[in-house]
Design an enzyme around this catalytic site. Structure first.
Site, PDB file in Angstrom:
ATOM      1  N   ASP A 182      -9.287 -11.255  -1.016  1.00 63.38           N
ATOM      2  CA  ASP A 182      -8.655 -11.490   0.283  1.00 63.38           C
ATOM      3  C   ASP A 182      -8.774 -10.296   1.211  1.00 63.38           C
ATOM      4  O   ASP A 182      -9.068  -9.193   0.777  1.00 63.38           O
ATOM      5  CB  ASP A 182      -7.146 -11.699   0.069  1.00 63.38           C
ATOM      6  N   LYS A 214      -8.559 -14.673   5.408  1.00 62.08           N
ATOM      7  CA  LYS A 214      -7.143 -14.733   5.749  1.00 62.08           C
ATOM      8  C   LYS A 214      -6.673 -13.540   6.538  1.00 62.08           C
ATOM      9  O   LYS A 214      -5.599 -13.036   6.317  1.00 62.08           O
ATOM     10  CB  LYS A 214      -6.254 -14.897   4.509  1.00 62.08           C
ATOM     11  N   MET A 261       4.804 -10.540   6.733  1.00 60.04           N
ATOM     12  CA  MET A 261       4.158 -11.387   7.752  1.00 60.04           C
ATOM     13  C   MET A 261       5.051 -11.581   8.973  1.00 60.04           C
ATOM     14  O   MET A 261       5.040 -12.649   9.592  1.00 60.04           O
ATOM     15  CB  MET A 261       3.802 -12.767   7.164  1.00 60.04           C
TER      16      MET A 261
HETATM   17  N1  SAH Z   1       1.070 -10.822  -2.018  1.00 66.98           N
HETATM   18  C1  SAH Z   1       1.223  -9.780  -1.030  1.00 66.98           C
HETATM   19  C2  SAH Z   1       1.809 -10.313   0.247  1.00 66.98           C
HETATM   20  C3  SAH Z   1       0.935 -11.321   0.943  1.00 66.98           C
HETATM   21  S1  SAH Z   1       1.594 -11.871   2.469  1.00 66.98           S
HETATM   22  C4  SAH Z   1       2.050  -8.649  -1.625  1.00 66.98           C
HETATM   23  O1  SAH Z   1       2.649  -8.815  -2.693  1.00 66.98           O
HETATM   24  O2  SAH Z   1       2.072  -7.571  -1.045  1.00 66.98           O
HETATM   25  C5  SAH Z   1       0.804 -10.781   3.605  1.00 66.98           C
HETATM   26  C6  SAH Z   1       1.795  -9.790   4.165  1.00 66.98           C
HETATM   27  O3  SAH Z   1       1.995  -8.753   3.235  1.00 66.98           O
HETATM   28  C7  SAH Z   1       1.345  -9.080   5.408  1.00 66.98           C
HETATM   29  O4  SAH Z   1       1.555  -9.869   6.565  1.00 66.98           O
HETATM   30  C8  SAH Z   1       2.243  -7.878   5.412  1.00 66.98           C
HETATM   31  O5  SAH Z   1       3.535  -8.222   5.833  1.00 66.98           O
HETATM   32  C9  SAH Z   1       2.333  -7.586   3.938  1.00 66.98           C
HETATM   33  N2  SAH Z   1       1.411  -6.520   3.498  1.00 66.98           N
HETATM   34  C10 SAH Z   1       0.434  -6.612   2.595  1.00 66.98           C
HETATM   35  N3  SAH Z   1      -0.142  -5.413   2.388  1.00 66.98           N
HETATM   36  C11 SAH Z   1       0.500  -4.545   3.176  1.00 66.98           C
HETATM   37  C12 SAH Z   1       0.407  -3.154   3.396  1.00 66.98           C
HETATM   38  N4  SAH Z   1      -0.499  -2.398   2.768  1.00 66.98           N
HETATM   39  N5  SAH Z   1       1.255  -2.585   4.267  1.00 66.98           N
HETATM   40  C13 SAH Z   1       2.183  -3.308   4.914  1.00 66.98           C
HETATM   41  N6  SAH Z   1       2.319  -4.634   4.759  1.00 66.98           N
HETATM   42  C14 SAH Z   1       1.498  -5.244   3.884  1.00 66.98           C
END
Ligand code: SAH
Length: 543
Positions: free
Chosen positions: A55, A77, A192
């Site tokens: 992703d 995505k 998100m």
């Molecule tokens: N499965 C992922 C989340 C997926 S939803 C997890 O556990 O982290 C996607 C959201 O994750 C983004 O919109 C943001 O809010 C957050 N996100 C993912 N990676 C990030 C990062 N390195 N820094 C800040 N927010 C992050």
């Protein structure tokens, strides 16, 4: 239990995907971005994968762990720019597992934290296909931690909520209980949520949350692009607008945000927010890169030079072979680089029948610690190393009678400094014999596979520029100049940091201005010089 009357009862029931197949899908958490936060299990599975589907939020560097020949599929995505629909992803998974493949489905953070991992596992289960789940470090915990926000704290929060910010809070049918979220006495972590930030914060206030509840945003948490911004429920949306703070970001709401001022360790590291180009051969880059990354730099490893073994002449080969029986052995064997040691040892051992004892009686000189360390790896200790690590100092570190009338062999590269043999001859050496054991040439241009999903450091340099460029040898400086790379637009143009006087001399000759020179000509000295140039005290990036 098998049924007694079934004709198939003698054999166990056939799993539906048993055909060719050891096929299995692994739903693997790729962590929040920092490569060091990927689990050992994830790395191990990627290294065995036949298909990797990844992703937008996965650090693509980890794709380097995939075996050659593995198929790599981008599922996309980025907000609003879906590359594959969820159904297409499910289909791709099912097809590949059915075909017997070991599939790694890499998802940013943890696969079951807003990652639709549950749906993918269900699609596999529905088809009777095998799968496993490898949890990952979720950004919901890691991004706040790297921004100095512990999501629980005895003084501030005894419970945490992970909330999707994707839901429209103005929608009648919202599946979130907004009054509950507003009342909740612990930490609220929204994922998100950037796009709907004003309506999320307003809804919480409308439902009774105190407008001065601390709130922070952390974007690209745990990566060199991390940024964080703190305010309150009432102010954070305007602050975001003002700073043009873009997703992906985590919104943290609650008293724990107050810890950030004291605990924001990541953004305080001396080279945080600085991009540094490391110009070395691929083989040598990692020690310097590691030191710089440890201090928070975003390192771009751009190979400028490539070294290959030089072909020795028949006379040179015969000469080396003769050392075994003591013929024409030099009194001193002098090394001016780790490469010189490595390539010399390979050629020499080939000529001497693999017997290190042919070096017996020869005294060894090394230009500095890196070269000495390389010799130590061959169990060879050095008899002489100058106090400053330059060829010039090396030429002066012998007593007159150690050189006068002696035979000296210099094992070096084709671009080696001509002043050292001249200095040794002037000091009365009977013979100075240069042995060119390796050749240096410019690294080949763009990566062979320009469609590769793994980010290309040169392309990044051209697009984003860099703040510093670290030169570890004069030949690296020369080959860098020959590459003729320049950042586009207003991307920062890097300032040169030199490992020592010889490299500086080469840089000046090329018309490259030097921002700092290492006090000690070692990789650690070079890394210190980058920090000095970054003016540590004045480079705090936190807002
Ligand atoms: N499965 C992922 C989340 C997926 S939803 C997890 O556990 O982290 C996607 C959201 O994750 C983004 O919109 C943001 O809010 C957050 N996100 C993912 N990676 C990030 C990062 N390195 N820094 C800040 N927010 C992050």
């Amino acid at each position: 239990m098998t049924s007694p009357d079934s004709s198939a009862s003698a054999v166990p029931p056939t799993p539906r995907n048993a055909t060719a197949s050891a096929g299995k899908a692994y739903l693997v958490g790729a962590g929040p971005g920092d490569l060091g936060l990927v689990t050992l299990r994830a790395r191990d599975l990627i290294a065995r994968a036949q298909l990797v589907i990844y992703d937008y939020l996965c650090n693509p560097e980890m794709l380097r762990w995939a075996p050659p020949g593995a198929e790599i599929l981008y599922a996309g995505k980025k907000a609003k720019a879906h590359t594959l629909t969820q159904d297409q992803i499910n289909d791709a998974l099912v097809q590949a597992v059915r075909a017997g493949k070991l599939v790694v489905r890499l998802k940013g953070g943890d696969p079951y934290v807003f990652g639709r991992g549950g749906e993918e596992a269900e699609a596999l289960y529905a088809q009777g296909l095998a799968f496993e789940v490898v949890p990952g470090v979720t950004s919901a915990v890691a991004a706040p931690a790297y921004a100095g926000i512990p999501i629980t704290h005895r003084d501030h929060a005894s419970a945490v909520m992970f909330i999707t910010g994707h839901e429209d809070p103005t929608k009648e049918t919202s599946s979130l209980d907004w009054p509950l979220l507003a009342r909740f006495a612990g930490t609220r972590v929204f994922l998100m949520g950037v796009e709907r930030l004003p309506i999320i914060t307003q809804r919480l206030i409308d439902e009774g949350a105190a407008p001065d509840t601390p709130a922070a945003l952390v974007r690209w948490g745990t990566t060199p692009r991390q940024g964080s911004l703190a305010g309150t429920l009432a102010t954070i949306a305007a602050l975001r607008e003002q700073h043009d703070f873009r997703p992906p970001a985590i919104l943290v709401v609650g008293g724990v945000v107050a810890c950030r001022a004291a605990l924001g360790w990541f953004e305080r590291r001396p080279l945080f927010g600085r991009r540094v180009v490391v110009t070395r051969t691929r083989e040598q880059a990692s020690a310097l890169s590691d030191l710089l990354r440890e201090r928070g730099a975003d390192v771009l490893e751009i190979p400028t030079i490539r070294t290959v073994a030089a072909t020795l002449s028949t006379a040179e080969t015969a000469w080396l072979a003769g050392w075994k029986s003591g013929v024409e052995k030099p009194h001193w064997l002098v090394f001016t680089s780790p490469n010189g040691v490595e390539y010399f040892m390979r050629s020499f051992l080939a000529c001497a029948g693999g017997d290190i004892r042919a070096l017996q009686g020869i005294r060894i000189a090394s230009v500095g610690p890196g070269t000495t360390k390389k010799l130590a790896a061959y169990y060879i200790s050095v008899d002489r190393q100058p106090e400053t690590f330059t060829a010039e100092a090396l030429g002066c570190c012998f007593a007159p009678d150690e050189v006068r009338g002696k035979r000296i062999c210099l094992a070096r590269g084709n671009l080696a400094n001509p002043e050292l043999p001249a200095a040794l001859l002037a000091a009365g050496a009977a013979e100075v014999r240069g042995l060119t054991v390796y050749e240096t040439s410019p690294a080949p241009a763009a990566a062979a596979d320009s469609d590769s999903p793994i980010p290309d450091a040169r392309a990044r340099f051209e697009a984003e520029g860099a703040h510093f460029i670290a030169f570890a040898s004069s030949s690296a400086a020369e080959s860098w100049a020959a590459l003729n790379l320049a950042p586009q637009g207003d991307a920062p143009i890097p300032r040169a940091i030199s490992i020592g006087p010889e490299t500086s001399k080469a840089l000046r000759k090329l018309g490259i201005e030097i921002a700092a020179e290492a006090q000690s000509s070692t990789v650690a000295g070079l890394s210190d010089a980058v920090c000095a140039a970054a003016n540590i005290s004045g480079c705090s990036q936190t807002s």
